[in-house]
Design a protein around this motif. Structure first.
Motif, mmCIF file in Angstrom:
data_model
loop_
_atom_site.group_PDB
_atom_site.id
_atom_site.type_symbol
_atom_site.label_atom_id
_atom_site.label_comp_id
_atom_site.label_asym_id
_atom_site.label_seq_id
_atom_site.Cartn_x
_atom_site.Cartn_y
_atom_site.Cartn_z
ATOM 1 N N GLY A 153 0.841 -1.195 0.000
ATOM 2 C CA GLY A 153 0.000 0.000 0.000
ATOM 3 C C GLY A 153 0.871 1.238 0.000
ATOM 4 N N ASP A 154 0.701 2.084 1.014
ATOM 5 C CA ASP A 154 1.507 3.303 1.100
ATOM 6 C C ASP A 154 2.609 3.180 2.147
ATOM 7 O OD1 ASP A 154 -0.012 3.344 3.388
ATOM 8 O OD2 ASP A 154 -0.862 5.339 3.061
ATOM 9 N N ARG A 155 2.931 1.943 2.540
ATOM 10 C CA ARG A 155 4.015 1.719 3.498
ATOM 11 C C ARG A 155 5.184 1.051 2.772
ATOM 12 N NH1 ARG A 155 1.339 -0.478 9.078
ATOM 13 N NH2 ARG A 155 3.327 0.305 9.917
ATOM 14 N N VAL A 156 6.395 1.399 3.176
ATOM 15 C CA VAL A 156 7.597 0.923 2.502
ATOM 16 C C VAL A 156 8.501 0.218 3.515
ATOM 17 C CG1 VAL A 156 9.717 1.634 1.305
ATOM 18 C CG2 VAL A 156 7.527 2.693 0.713
ATOM 19 N N TYR A 157 9.075 -0.894 3.073
ATOM 20 C CA TYR A 157 9.963 -1.688 3.924
ATOM 21 C C TYR A 157 11.270 -1.967 3.181
ATOM 22 C CZ TYR A 157 5.576 -2.532 6.369
ATOM 23 O OH TYR A 157 4.380 -2.371 7.032
ATOM 24 N N GLU A 158 12.355 -1.932 3.924
ATOM 25 C CA GLU A 158 13.647 -2.323 3.368
ATOM 26 C C GLU A 158 13.855 -3.816 3.626
ATOM 27 O OE1 GLU A 158 18.342 -1.428 4.225
ATOM 28 O OE2 GLU A 158 16.929 0.260 4.410
ATOM 29 N N THR A 159 14.218 -4.554 2.575
ATOM 30 C CA THR A 159 14.333 -6.007 2.691
ATOM 31 C C THR A 159 15.759 -6.522 2.572
ATOM 32 O OG1 THR A 159 13.958 -6.327 0.309
ATOM 33 C CG2 THR A 159 12.010 -6.317 1.754
ATOM 34 N N TYR A 160 16.677 -5.731 2.006
ATOM 35 C CA TYR A 160 18.066 -6.189 1.815
ATOM 36 C C TYR A 160 18.904 -5.005 1.394
ATOM 37 C CZ TYR A 160 22.180 -8.549 -0.092
ATOM 38 O OH TYR A 160 23.470 -8.937 -0.337
ATOM 39 N N TRP A 161 20.208 -5.074 1.718
ATOM 40 C CA TRP A 161 21.149 -4.094 1.172
ATOM 41 C C TRP A 161 22.533 -4.724 1.098
ATOM 42 C CZ3 TRP A 161 25.481 -2.058 3.680
ATOM 43 C CH2 TRP A 161 25.596 -2.351 5.045
ATOM 44 N N THR A 162 23.369 -4.163 0.228
ATOM 45 C CA THR A 162 24.753 -4.602 0.109
ATOM 46 C C THR A 162 25.593 -3.424 -0.355
ATOM 47 O OG1 THR A 162 26.223 -6.323 -0.774
ATOM 48 C CG2 THR A 162 24.602 -5.396 -2.292
ATOM 49 N N THR A 163 26.902 -3.577 -0.280
ATOM 50 C CA THR A 163 27.806 -2.485 -0.637
ATOM 51 C C THR A 163 29.132 -3.052 -1.136
ATOM 52 O OG1 THR A 163 28.789 -0.406 0.179
ATOM 53 C CG2 THR A 163 28.753 -2.266 1.705
ATOM 54 N N LEU A 164 30.022 -2.169 -1.541
ATOM 55 C CA LEU A 164 31.362 -2.525 -2.010
ATOM 56 C C LEU A 164 31.298 -3.654 -3.036
ATOM 57 C CD1 LEU A 164 33.239 -2.095 1.408
ATOM 58 C CD2 LEU A 164 33.050 -0.467 -0.486
ATOM 59 N N ARG A 165 31.984 -4.780 -2.830
ATOM 60 C CA ARG A 165 31.996 -5.816 -3.862
ATOM 61 C C ARG A 165 30.627 -6.462 -4.052
ATOM 62 N NH1 ARG A 165 36.847 -9.861 -4.415
ATOM 63 N NH2 ARG A 165 35.666 -10.167 -6.337
#
Length: 255
Positions: A176-188
């Protein structure tokens, strides 16, 4: 050597090469390596399965971005789709195009066809960590067509607990109008965007970078320091084809 030729090999001296074997011996070695490759693939599948089972954390859907028509929200960047993959592009504000991040330029340059992502209800967008107008001119110079926003108004909130100014991939889910973060990564971790390295890794000489475990005498790209293997003759490598086409790399807003 042309202006943007990264080759440093002595033309009178061939690089070292693998030993020559007959077909049977060659295929036997490939078969042994294939066992490791298959194990690597299966482990990648298992990691992806674990990634799908991660918890998620809610993010303020009203966090401000800047787009081509001015301020928008994180929710707007989904473009109505259920998922969003955002690449957080490093930016050196006020610097020339040649001084912008070679790593971000390298991976962003790989992203062309988005139709397959759209078929899975996923939007892909770049969240540049610098001003919109300046960075948008860089996007235009490079000829990129993906959605482009400035995350500058909300960098600290969007990257809570992470190093603002570094490269990141962040995945989001909308309910709906709600947002969730499910994963992140960085560098390599951002190498998942690239195919050049994947192809180079199949070749006998590999990436030709100083850190690699290669036999003695293997060629290495020596015209850039180890921390900048995606740069040659003072520019991120993909910029040279744009310069040859006569595109302007002036990032000054209003110029």
């Amino acid at each position: 050597m042309t202006e943007h030729d990264s080759s440093t090999q002595d033309p009178d001296r061939a690089p070292a090469r693998p030993p020559v074997a007959d077909r049977a011996a060659f295929e036997a070695e490939v078969a042994r390596l294939r066992l490791r490759e298959k194990a690597h693939t299966r482990e990648g599948d298992a990691i992806a399965a674990a990634r799908r089972r991660l918890p998620m954390v809610e993010v303020d859907a009203t966090l401000e971005l800047t787009g081509p028509d001015g301020p928008v929200t994180l929710l707007d960047a989904f473009e109505g789709r259920r998922q969003l993959i955002a690449y957080y592009f490093m930016w050196h504000e006020g610097h020339e195009a040649a001084d912008q991040c070679e790593g971000c330029t390298w991976v962003t340059n790989q992203v062309r066809e988005l139709g397959f992502l759209y078929s899975r209800d996923i939007t892909y967008a770049v969240f540049c960590q610098g001003p919109y107008e300046e960075s948008r001119r860089y996007r235009d110079f490079m000829g990129w067509e993906m959605p482009w926003y400035s995350a500058l108004p909300s960098n600290d909130e969007l990257l809570t607990g992470r190093q603002v100014g570094s490269m990141h991939i962040v995945c989001y889910l909308r309910e709906g109008d709600r947002v969730y973060e499910t994963y992140w990564t960085t560098l390599r971790g951002v190498e998942v965007m690239d195919y050049d390295y994947a192809l180079l890794d199949l070749t006998v000489y590999g990436r030709q970078e100083l850190w690699e475990d290669s036999p003695s005498g293997w060629p290495q790209t020596m015209d850039a320091p180890p921390e900048h293997p995606m740069r040659t003759n003072g520019r991120p490598i993909p910029q040279w084809s744009r310069i040859e086409e006569g595109r302007s790399d002036d990032l000054t807003p209003g110029s």
